[in-house]
Write a protein that holds these residues in place. Sequence first.
Motif, PDB file in Angstrom:
ATOM      1  N   GLY A 209      22.646   9.101  64.744  1.00 47.81           N
ATOM      2  CA  GLY A 209      22.168   8.567  63.473  1.00 47.81           C
ATOM      3  C   GLY A 209      20.800   9.088  63.083  1.00 47.81           C
ATOM      4  O   GLY A 209      20.266  10.025  63.690  1.00 47.81           O
ATOM      5  N   VAL A 210      20.239   8.467  62.076  1.00 45.74           N
ATOM      6  CA  VAL A 210      18.927   8.868  61.575  1.00 45.74           C
ATOM      7  C   VAL A 210      17.871   8.577  62.629  1.00 45.74           C
ATOM      8  O   VAL A 210      17.767   7.453  63.121  1.00 45.74           O
ATOM      9  CB  VAL A 210      18.604   8.101  60.279  1.00 45.74           C
ATOM     10  N   PRO A 211      17.082   9.574  62.998  1.00 43.49           N
ATOM     11  CA  PRO A 211      16.131   9.375  64.097  1.00 43.49           C
ATOM     12  C   PRO A 211      14.970   8.462  63.737  1.00 43.49           C
ATOM     13  O   PRO A 211      14.479   8.457  62.612  1.00 43.49           O
ATOM     14  CB  PRO A 211      15.633  10.796  64.394  1.00 43.49           C
ATOM     15  N   LEU A 212      14.541   7.695  64.732  1.00 43.82           N
ATOM     16  CA  LEU A 212      13.348   6.866  64.591  1.00 43.82           C
ATOM     17  C   LEU A 212      12.129   7.636  65.090  1.00 43.82           C
ATOM     18  O   LEU A 212      12.167   8.213  66.177  1.00 43.82           O
ATOM     19  CB  LEU A 212      13.477   5.592  65.424  1.00 43.82           C
ATOM     20  N   ALA A 213      11.067   7.631  64.315  1.00 39.51           N
ATOM     21  CA  ALA A 213       9.807   8.247  64.753  1.00 39.51           C
ATOM     22  C   ALA A 213       8.963   7.159  65.420  1.00 39.51           C
ATOM     23  O   ALA A 213       7.993   6.660  64.849  1.00 39.51           O
ATOM     24  CB  ALA A 213       9.079   8.869  63.572  1.00 39.51           C
ATOM     25  N   LEU A 214       9.332   6.804  66.640  1.00 33.06           N
ATOM     26  CA  LEU A 214       8.701   5.661  67.298  1.00 33.06           C
ATOM     27  C   LEU A 214       7.230   5.895  67.606  1.00 33.06           C
ATOM     28  O   LEU A 214       6.439   4.955  67.623  1.00 33.06           O
ATOM     29  CB  LEU A 214       9.463   5.315  68.572  1.00 33.06           C
ATOM     30  N   SER A 215       6.878   7.135  67.875  1.00 32.47           N
ATOM     31  CA  SER A 215       5.479   7.414  68.217  1.00 32.47           C
ATOM     32  C   SER A 215       4.545   7.157  67.049  1.00 32.47           C
ATOM     33  O   SER A 215       3.340   6.976  67.239  1.00 32.47           O
ATOM     34  CB  SER A 215       5.338   8.869  68.686  1.00 32.47           C
ATOM     35  N   ASP A 216       5.087   7.147  65.841  1.00 32.09           N
ATOM     36  CA  ASP A 216       4.251   6.928  64.655  1.00 32.09           C
ATOM     37  C   ASP A 216       4.431   5.535  64.067  1.00 32.09           C
ATOM     38  O   ASP A 216       3.862   5.211  63.034  1.00 32.09           O
ATOM     39  CB  ASP A 216       4.601   7.961  63.572  1.00 32.09           C
ATOM     40  N   ALA A 217       5.239   4.692  64.723  1.00 31.42           N
ATOM     41  CA  ALA A 217       5.577   3.392  64.153  1.00 31.42           C
ATOM     42  C   ALA A 217       4.533   2.338  64.495  1.00 31.42           C
ATOM     43  O   ALA A 217       3.792   2.455  65.474  1.00 31.42           O
ATOM     44  CB  ALA A 217       6.949   2.951  64.667  1.00 31.42           C
ATOM     45  N   ALA A 218       4.502   1.311  63.663  1.00 32.80           N
ATOM     46  CA  ALA A 218       3.640   0.160  63.923  1.00 32.80           C
ATOM     47  C   ALA A 218       4.365  -0.761  64.901  1.00 32.80           C
ATOM     48  O   ALA A 218       5.297  -1.468  64.532  1.00 32.80           O
ATOM     49  CB  ALA A 218       3.335  -0.568  62.620  1.00 32.80           C
ATOM     50  N   LEU A 219       3.954  -0.721  66.154  1.00 26.95           N
ATOM     51  CA  LEU A 219       4.604  -1.474  67.218  1.00 26.95           C
ATOM     52  C   LEU A 219       3.573  -2.354  67.925  1.00 26.95           C
ATOM     53  O   LEU A 219       2.359  -2.139  67.770  1.00 26.95           O
ATOM     54  CB  LEU A 219       5.245  -0.504  68.217  1.00 26.95           C
ATOM     55  N   PRO A 220       4.016  -3.342  68.714  1.00 21.54           N
ATOM     56  CA  PRO A 220       3.058  -4.207  69.416  1.00 21.54           C
ATOM     57  C   PRO A 220       2.110  -3.447  70.328  1.00 21.54           C
ATOM     58  O   PRO A 220       0.998  -3.897  70.589  1.00 21.54           O
ATOM     59  CB  PRO A 220       3.962  -5.139  70.232  1.00 21.54           C
ATOM     60  N   LEU A 221       2.558  -2.315  70.837  1.00 24.05           N
ATOM     61  CA  LEU A 221       1.757  -1.440  71.685  1.00 24.05           C
ATOM     62  C   LEU A 221       2.113  -0.020  71.326  1.00 24.05           C
ATOM     63  O   LEU A 221       3.280   0.276  71.016  1.00 24.05           O
ATOM     64  CB  LEU A 221       2.072  -1.710  73.170  1.00 24.05           C
ATOM     65  N   ASP A 222       1.157   0.874  71.324  1.00 18.16           N
ATOM     66  CA  ASP A 222       1.450   2.280  71.058  1.00 18.16           C
ATOM     67  C   ASP A 222       2.628   2.721  71.923  1.00 18.16           C
ATOM     68  O   ASP A 222       2.640   2.515  73.141  1.00 18.16           O
ATOM     69  CB  ASP A 222       0.213   3.126  71.355  1.00 18.16           C
ATOM     70  N   PHE A 223       3.614   3.323  71.281  1.00 19.30           N
ATOM     71  CA  PHE A 223       4.864   3.636  71.968  1.00 19.30           C
ATOM     72  C   PHE A 223       4.642   4.522  73.188  1.00 19.30           C
ATOM     73  O   PHE A 223       5.159   4.253  74.277  1.00 19.30           O
ATOM     74  CB  PHE A 223       5.843   4.307  70.998  1.00 19.30           C
ATOM     75  N   ASP A 224       3.878   5.589  73.037  1.00 17.28           N
ATOM     76  CA  ASP A 224       3.658   6.507  74.151  1.00 17.28           C
ATOM     77  C   ASP A 224       2.901   5.823  75.284  1.00 17.28           C
ATOM     78  O   ASP A 224       3.169   6.080  76.467  1.00 17.28           O
ATOM     79  CB  ASP A 224       2.900   7.753  73.675  1.00 17.28           C
TER      80      ASP A 224
END
Length: 406
Positions: free
Chosen positions: A72-87
């Motif tokens: 499916g459509v890829p998620l750009a998790l490294s650039d997302a607003a998450l509770p903690l930086d993804f990386d």
Amino acid sequence: MRKWLKRLGFVVLGLVVLVAAVAIWKRDDLSRLMAVNSLFAEDRIVGNFSSMRSMFHSVDMDGGDPTPLPEGVPLALSDAALPLDFDTWIQERHITGMVVLSGGAIVAEGYYLGTEQDDLRVSWSVAKSVLSLLVGQLHDEGVIPDLDAQVTQFAPELRGSAYDGATIRNVLRMASGVAFNEDYFDFWSDINRMGRVLALGGSMDGFAAGQSARRGAPGADWQYVSIDTHVLGMVIRGATGRSIADLVQERLFRPLGLDRDPYYITDGRGVAFVLGGLNLTTRDYARIGQLVAQNGEWQGQQIVSADWIAESTAASAPGGVGYGYQWWLPDDATPGEVYARGVYGQFIWIDRARDVVIAVNSADRAFRAEGVLDSNIAMFRAIARLAENTQDTPQVQQPQATEQTP
């Protein structure tokens, strides 16, 4: 004196020869025991978790004809607003593999710490939730007709043990009443004694039948007792006359069409280590999650009944604990949330309301530290919210893999 010393020398020589002979005879078992003692060592844990069959007895299984997961459509998790930086989260939790499915399609995937997509990673207690699916199939078919039957009806070798009087439903809910120390960091705990039995080729059935201590009456309270799941395996084998490996491959894995043929760790008698010895790819853990997200249906076939999925994933353990039939629920679960969980950071997170599944394998030695589980759940929920938004977007050929680290 000289004659006495000569005789003593012969005795010592005999003992040396005997010890050497035993060492040769038990070389493989001793090697497995040494491997167990360093299984979670910081410099070995990642490699160990992808090569369990090199350290334990095992049995191969047939995963069926591989059925590719859509992309499916890829998620750009490294650039997302998450509770903690993804990386940062990936690094701090020592994650080795992650797959995110949205609407059954891969929208994020990444492999880390030198591991590969095709690695067969150990499930630890995620295997318990898989076994629950098998129990549901057998219950629906009347092979195990009554969950309130005593476990000794199908596993008579448990008569006289601490399991005498416990029902199948009790052990499904981790409410057997059996006293069991589950502390992985205590060398003498019951869970670690069990690990040494496994490594030395002993009998898991014998270990279960040898449990004699009770903390209370069956069904009175909840306590996480891993050997309860082995007792479920004994019930299944007693009811069917077949091995767990044969049943799971026939009823679950072949219909799902796994990426790779999996295997179970076994004891020295070839009995599957059902409470934690399953080894699959991260994609295939995600497949299992998607089966549950789809209420037991897979490609037009009802593999597990929707009624069992609903019953087994509801919080039903005594005391209001967020636990069902070998499945976990967050304390503040929203409708549709349920997860499988194994030590050192193994997860299948399922959000049925959003049709999102997140499979994670890790080598997280700090998995029991304060706040870690809550942090992981917060991350899964945030990723699920993002992934839900991709379901109305046209699919593309390749999902964006998250950055891999050496």
